[in-house]
Write a protein that holds these residues in place. Structure first.
Motif, mmCIF file in Angstrom:
data_model
loop_
_atom_site.group_PDB
_atom_site.id
_atom_site.type_symbol
_atom_site.label_atom_id
_atom_site.label_comp_id
_atom_site.label_asym_id
_atom_site.label_seq_id
_atom_site.Cartn_x
_atom_site.Cartn_y
_atom_site.Cartn_z
ATOM 1 N N ARG B 81 -6.607 -5.341 17.939
ATOM 2 C CA ARG B 81 -6.192 -4.903 16.446
ATOM 3 C C ARG B 81 -6.895 -3.592 16.009
ATOM 4 N NH1 ARG B 81 -8.205 -9.168 14.181
ATOM 5 N NH2 ARG B 81 -6.438 -10.581 14.700
ATOM 6 N N GLY B 83 -7.986 -1.452 18.227
ATOM 7 C CA GLY B 83 -7.861 -0.236 19.177
ATOM 8 C C GLY B 83 -6.910 0.659 18.888
ATOM 9 N N LEU B 109 2.091 -4.270 21.434
ATOM 10 C CA LEU B 109 3.123 -3.849 20.449
ATOM 11 C C LEU B 109 3.175 -4.840 19.451
ATOM 12 C CD1 LEU B 109 6.008 -2.250 22.397
ATOM 13 C CD2 LEU B 109 3.884 -1.141 21.104
ATOM 14 N N ARG B 110 3.006 -6.130 19.681
ATOM 15 C CA ARG B 110 3.036 -7.179 18.488
ATOM 16 C C ARG B 110 1.817 -7.013 17.805
ATOM 17 N NH1 ARG B 110 0.551 -12.031 18.958
ATOM 18 N NH2 ARG B 110 0.204 -11.746 20.878
ATOM 19 N N VAL B 111 0.685 -6.716 18.086
ATOM 20 C CA VAL B 111 -0.524 -6.818 17.499
ATOM 21 C C VAL B 111 -0.534 -5.636 16.776
ATOM 22 C CG1 VAL B 111 -2.882 -6.742 17.437
ATOM 23 C CG2 VAL B 111 -1.794 -8.185 19.011
ATOM 24 N N LYS B 112 -0.344 -4.427 17.337
ATOM 25 C CA LYS B 112 -0.273 -2.973 16.563
ATOM 26 C C LYS B 112 0.847 -2.862 15.858
ATOM 27 C CE LYS B 112 -3.169 -0.748 16.885
ATOM 28 N NZ LYS B 112 -4.630 -0.947 16.041
ATOM 29 N N ASN B 113 1.998 -3.245 16.249
ATOM 30 C CA ASN B 113 3.162 -3.277 15.687
ATOM 31 C C ASN B 113 3.680 -1.641 15.468
ATOM 32 O OD1 ASN B 113 5.899 -4.222 14.277
ATOM 33 N ND2 ASN B 113 4.973 -4.056 12.484
ATOM 34 N N ASP B 114 3.590 -1.097 16.562
ATOM 35 C CA ASP B 114 3.585 0.428 16.553
ATOM 36 C C ASP B 114 4.306 0.806 17.924
ATOM 37 O OD1 ASP B 114 3.601 3.039 16.415
ATOM 38 O OD2 ASP B 114 1.433 3.161 15.744
ATOM 39 N N GLU B 115 5.511 1.210 18.022
ATOM 40 C CA GLU B 115 5.972 1.865 19.358
ATOM 41 C C GLU B 115 5.355 2.919 19.577
ATOM 42 O OE1 GLU B 115 8.631 0.616 21.454
ATOM 43 O OE2 GLU B 115 9.579 -1.011 20.076
ATOM 44 N N GLU B 179 -1.268 11.315 11.088
ATOM 45 C CA GLU B 179 -1.371 10.464 10.087
ATOM 46 C C GLU B 179 -2.179 11.135 9.023
ATOM 47 O OE1 GLU B 179 -3.385 6.759 11.246
ATOM 48 O OE2 GLU B 179 -1.673 6.310 12.455
ATOM 49 N N VAL B 199 7.300 12.394 16.210
ATOM 50 C CA VAL B 199 7.656 11.034 16.698
ATOM 51 C C VAL B 199 8.875 10.823 15.611
ATOM 52 C CG1 VAL B 199 6.971 8.963 16.752
ATOM 53 C CG2 VAL B 199 5.366 10.778 17.101
ATOM 54 N N LEU B 201 11.588 7.846 14.829
ATOM 55 C CA LEU B 201 12.031 6.396 15.128
ATOM 56 C C LEU B 201 13.637 6.359 15.050
ATOM 57 C CD1 LEU B 201 9.959 3.479 13.699
ATOM 58 C CD2 LEU B 201 10.723 4.133 16.103
#
Lengths: 607, 201
Positions: B81, B83, B109-115, B179, B199, B201
């Motif tokens: 989380r 990282g 990806l599941r934890v960060k939810n960010d490709e 960001e 970036v 999406l």
């Protein structure tokens, strides 16, 4: 997104916030069981909890009937800023501002948030993102842990678990800290435990503890701290004596016969669960210490009992008897100071043993952080802390490893040397080859001595021999092995540069070694001398003994024999003193030699 | 992220993931202390911090070396989380470890939810060419599929060790700048635009 929604929610707390909020809001309890409370749940819970909390605190205040909880709530952010030496300085201010805005903008924000996560890369992202961040800071490190895993107001086991002392003494941190504080600063405080501190401060402290903030009690005064301890005890759902045993405790406390009462109380204390017994022992011993200072603090056992019986949910009589029997009931309780696990700013210990201890503490702390995170206590600070603790553990492990490696290398080296030198010393005394036989030598000698006829002189030898073996044993164990008889610094130097790391340690050990050997030799000589002395003395004595035996007749009167013996004893005493003095002198010489050698080797190493 | 006071150098948090025994710790220790540890000792979790110069800017890198073994999966999420970038390691001599990277990727990806989380696929032990089981092509195909870079390293010879860490940190930095930019340019890394990638999406 091709992920299941719960996971998405977990990471984007705002995503389905509104829906969930509706569904969840009827659900007052978030248990920490395996069913996994997602971050989101907690977050939502928090918003609600926050209000609850206000109510709750007000509730406490109402209960206590003094200053309002609102006050404490307001005071807190700035206070916490002051009190914690941790490192989240700016946040509390933010938090406060935010919490004000929060309620107003609450629904609005949520909507925005929904929008944002759904259309992730839209232009108003910036704005939302800022908000998200703020929200995160605000909600995450504000109050959840205090609600989910509080230290105050839960049963003792949980309180210990939630507020663990990481040094293996299972008491909740606030109890430990309060007792420590009063022991250090409050024992002479007049009417300690009778005077109570301002409610707002006490509640504030309680909140800090519940939120796992760093608390520095020295910023507070004695009444506040004592009130906090009292509050903890009062908030325990079950009395320290346990509901089951309380009546029996009361009965035992009422027994008139002192001895019987003590016996009964002892048995009952033994029947308490471990955690309760520990808490009771600390509290009783601590209160006992308070009463020992009655002259200064005006708190007699009766006064203490009066002030604390209701807090401990017991009668005055029981408390008084506990205090009366305290030394007998808890003879082994030592109120050990609690040293918090180190933070990254502090220096790690160098001593392997201390390193091990610290490692245990840090690991306990780490486990706690993990378990708190697993129930959703997640914030930037906590993550920071997690990494920090992990880092300290890694450093400690590394340090320990190198320390152990160094030691091994050193031993190898010494072993090598040892082999060389023992071959050189072949044919010398049988005692030389290993330290174990060396170390055993003096005791065996003294043992031999014991077998010889017992005289006053005999005692002298054993007395002297014993310390010899002691020194050898303890010192040799400190450098673990080897006894190099003729170890001279000169011999060391050529091999030492091979390993720069070891130079210092080796040099020191070598010096010690030489010193020890000198000492040992001198002692051995000493012992030999003494034994020679003993034999001569024995001979003398036995000659004298013959007199009474042979001249059993009245030729020599008893008085004369007595005189002779007394003189003999006097002589022996003097000799004994002389011998002891000689040993002392020799030891001093050895120390001198050691320092000289030390200096020499240092010079050698410097050049 | 950019929480620290401005005086503090930027801090980038890197997490090492991968199956057991692929050389996560070896890479970490090689990068941190220039040492290669021959004997294998499973890691539970270790964390390191180092000050380095990244393109002339002083930054701090926090490296979290995680456990390859599943036994410690429970605590892994807590680390994932926080990282900011991930080095996903496998051993080119062990196909299983390569297959496992898929799981790790998903988990992250599941934890960060960010490709687009900064991420490098790393094939370690490239000094053991004769025992290679995973071809370069295979690995770089997967990397392409994920949209990440593939690098082969050797913790033993130190080949590309610095590269993977520095490349990842550049990605993290670029990510943060991006960001910050979207956050009304409040960031302190504003002046370092050159590395920003678009970036979409």
């Amino acid at each position: 997104m091709d992920f299941e929604s719960p996971d998405v929610m977990k990471d984007f707390p705002g995503l389905y916030a509104s829906d969930i909020h509706k569904t969840k809001s009827n659900d007052p309890e978030y248990s920490d069981d395996a069913e996994k409370v997602t971050k989101k749940d907690i977050l939502i819970g928090k918003r609600k909890d926050k209000k609850d909390k206000k109510d709750k605190e007000r509730g406490y205040a109402a209960l206590e009937g003094e200053s309002s909880a609102e006050e404490s709530y307001e005071v807190s952010p700035s206070k916490s800023k002051k009190s914690k030496s941790f490192k989240f300085p700016t946040k509390s201010k933010e938090k406060r501002e935010k919490s004000r805005e929060k309620d107003k903008e609450f629904t609005e924000k949520k909507k925005e948030k929904d929008k944002r996560t759904e259309k992730k890369i839209e232009k108003d992202k910036e704005k939302c993102k800022v908000e998200k961040k703020e929200k995160k800071v605000k909600s995450e490190d504000w109050c959840d842990i205090a609600e989910v895993l509080p230290i105050f107001g839960v049963n003792l086991k949980l309180a210990i678990e939630h507020g663990r002392c990481h040094d293996g003494i299972d008491l909740p941190v606030p109890v430990r800290a309060c007792i420590e504080y009063v022991e250090d600063h409050g024992l002479t405080f007049e009417n300690v435990y009778k005077v109570s501190g301002p409610k707002s401060k006490v509640l504030h402290l309680k909140k800090l503890y519940n939120q796992r903030e760093h608390v520095n009690l020295s910023d507070y005064d004695v009444p506040t701290v004592t009130s906090l301890l009292k509050m903890f005890l009062r908030d325990l759902p079950e009395p320290v004596f346990t509901a089951d045993l309380l009546i029996r405790f009361e009965e035992a406390g009422a027994i008139l016969n002192v001895a019987v009462r003590e016996k009964h109380l002892k048995i009952l204390v033994g029947n308490l669960p471990e955690t309760n017994r520990l808490l009771l022992s600390w509290i009783t011993v601590h209160l006992y210490n308070v009463t020992l200072n009655e002259r200064l603090n005006k708190m007699s056992p009766q006064n203490i009992a009066l002030c604390l019986s209701s807090t401990l949910q017991t009668s005055q009589r029981l408390l008084s008897s506990l205090l009366f029997h305290c030394p007998a009931l808890f003879p082994n309780t030592v109120l050990e100071h609690y040293v918090y696990p180190l933070t990254s700013s502090s220096q790690l210990p160098d001593d392997p043993e201390l390193m091990e201890q610290e490692l245990l503490k840090q690991e306990s702390l780490l486990a706690q952080i993990h378990s708190e995170m697993n129930v959703g206590f997640i914030s930037k600070q906590r993550e920071e802390l997690l990494w920090e603790v992990q880092r300290i553990i890694t450093q400690l492990k590394r340090k320990l490893k190198t320390a152990n490696k160094d030691r091994e290398l050193l031993f190898e080296k010494i072993d090598e040397q040892h082999v060389e030198e023992t071959t050189e010393n072949e044919g010398e005394r049988s005692a030389t080859p290993t330290i174990s036989s060396e170390a055993e030598a003096p005791p065996s000698q003294s043992a031999e001595c014991v077998e010889e006829p017992t005289t006053v002189e005999m005692e002298v030898t054993t007395e002297i021999a014993a310390p010899v073996s002691d020194t050898n044993l303890s010192d040799s164990s400190s450098c673990e092995k080897h006894s190099v008889k003729d170890a001279e610094p000169v011999e060391v130097t050529p091999s030492a540069p091979e390993n720069k790391l070891l130079n210092n340690a080796l040099a020191i050990l070598q010096i010690k070694n030489t010193f020890l050997n000198n000492l040992k030799e001198s002692f051995l000589k000493q012992i030999e001398q003494e034994r020679a002395e003993i034999t001569t003395l024995e001979a003398q004595l036995s000659q004298k003994d013959y007199i009474p035996f042979y001249g059993d007749t009245n030729s020599v009167s008893l008085d004369e024999i007595m005189d002779l013996l007394q003189k003999e004893n006097q002589i022996l005493q003097i000799k004994k003193i002389n011998l002891v003095r000689q040993i002392m002198e020799q030891q001093e010489e050895c120390i001198d030699l050691k320092t000289k050698i030390d200096a020499c080797t240092k010079n050698v190493f410097l050049t | 992220m950019s929480k620290k006071p401005v005086t503090q150098p930027a801090l980038h948090k890197v997490i090492m993931v991968g199956s057991g025994g692929v050389g996560k710790s070896a890479l970490t220790l090689q990068f941190m202390y220039d040492e290669f540890v021959e004997d294998y000792e499973p890691t539970k979790a270790d964390s390191y911090r180092k000050k380095i110069l990244l393109d002339g800017e002083e930054v701090q890198i926090d490296i979290l070396d995680t456990a390859g073994q599943e036994d410690y999966a429970a605590i892994r999420d807590n680390y994932f989380r926080s990282g900011e970038g991930f080095l996903c390691i496998f051993s080119i001599t062990e196909d299983e470890s390569f297959q496992a990277t898929q799981d790790f990727r998903e988990q992250i990806l599941r934890v960060k939810n960010d490709e687009n989380i900064p991420f490098l696929l790393v094939g370690n032990k490239c000094d053991l060419e004769e025992r290679r089981k995973v071809t370069y092509q295979e690995a770089s195909d997967r990397a392409k599929q994920w949209g990440v870079t593939y690098v082969e390293t050797s913790a033993k010879t130190r080949e590309h060790v610095d590269k993977v860490f520095f490349d990842l940190m550049r990605e993290i930095r670029a990510r943060k700048m991006e960001e910050n930019k979207t956050n009304n340019g409040r960031g302190k890394d504003k002046n370092k635009r050159k590395k920003i990638k678009c970036v979409i999406l």
